[in-house]
Design an enzyme around this catalytic site. Structure first.
Site, short mmCIF file in Angstrom:
data_model
loop_
_atom_site.label_atom_id
_atom_site.label_comp_id
_atom_site.label_asym_id
_atom_site.label_seq_id
_atom_site.Cartn_x
_atom_site.Cartn_y
_atom_site.Cartn_z
N ARG A 205 -34.65 77.22 -9.44
CA ARG A 205 -34.20 76.52 -10.64
C ARG A 205 -33.73 75.11 -10.26
O ARG A 205 -33.16 74.92 -9.18
CB ARG A 205 -33.02 77.25 -11.30
CG ARG A 205 -33.34 78.63 -11.78
CD ARG A 205 -32.12 79.32 -12.33
NE ARG A 205 -31.12 79.49 -11.26
CZ ARG A 205 -29.99 80.19 -11.40
NH1 ARG A 205 -29.70 80.76 -12.55
NH2 ARG A 205 -29.15 80.30 -10.39
N GLU B 242 -21.12 86.26 -16.31
CA GLU B 242 -22.42 86.92 -16.38
C GLU B 242 -22.55 87.71 -17.68
O GLU B 242 -21.55 88.17 -18.23
CB GLU B 242 -22.56 87.89 -15.19
CG GLU B 242 -22.53 87.23 -13.84
CD GLU B 242 -23.75 86.39 -13.55
OE1 GLU B 242 -24.87 86.79 -13.93
OE2 GLU B 242 -23.60 85.31 -12.96
N ARG C 119 -30.28 75.19 -14.04
CA ARG C 119 -28.96 75.76 -13.82
C ARG C 119 -28.00 74.60 -13.94
O ARG C 119 -28.15 73.59 -13.25
CB ARG C 119 -28.90 76.39 -12.43
CG ARG C 119 -27.53 76.83 -11.97
CD ARG C 119 -27.08 78.06 -12.74
NE ARG C 119 -26.10 78.85 -12.05
CZ ARG C 119 -24.82 78.54 -11.93
NH1 ARG C 119 -24.36 77.41 -12.39
NH2 ARG C 119 -24.00 79.34 -11.31
#
Length: 142
Positions: A69, A35, A27
């Site tokens: 992540r 999004e 990330r």
């Protein structure tokens, strides 16, 4: 960590395959991109893909998010991919986590967002773009 980008999930997340052939979900630190399903979500993903897909990258990471992540700065041929996304008007400087950035990166990302807004680049063409954290919150509330 060095590796090759083998996948781009959206405008701020990639998958990197390291030299040991281990995949890492990354990330990008300091940004939040629209999004998928949100205005400019697909364009943001395309932009990041153009910049990093199938490229050798350096990932500077020190922490993981709640999804496991790695959170990190992604450099491709010396270019900070997160900063490039903000400069292109395809991501916000994620100020909620700005304290985790170096002072220099905070300044660079702030300036990049201000310039993209003033130039009405990417998502800033809209009069009042919805930040992804508000979009996600509204979606969860439904």
């Amino acid at each position: 960590m060095d590796g090759r980008v083998v996948g781009v999930t959206d405008g701020d997340s990639v998958t990197v395959l390291d030299i040991d052939r281990v995949q890492h979900n990354i990330r990008l630190a300091g940004i939040d991109a629209p999004e998928i399903g949100q205005n400019f979500g697909n364009r943001s993903k395309e932009s990041l893909s153009e910049l990093v897909y199938d490229q050798i990258v350096l990932v500077e990471t020190e922490k993981k998010d709640r999804y496991g992540r790695d959170i990190g700065k992604l450099l491709v041929q010396g270019v900070d991919a997160g900063l490039a996304q903000v400069q292109r008007g395809l991501a916000w400087h994620y100020k909620a986590y700005a304290s985790e950035q170096s002072a220099n990166d905070r300044k660079l990302y702030d300036f990049a967002e201000s310039e993209a807004r003033a130039s009405r680049l990417g998502l800033w063409v809209a009069p009042d773009p919805v930040p992804p954290w508000k979009f996600r919150r509204k979606k969860r509330a439904k």
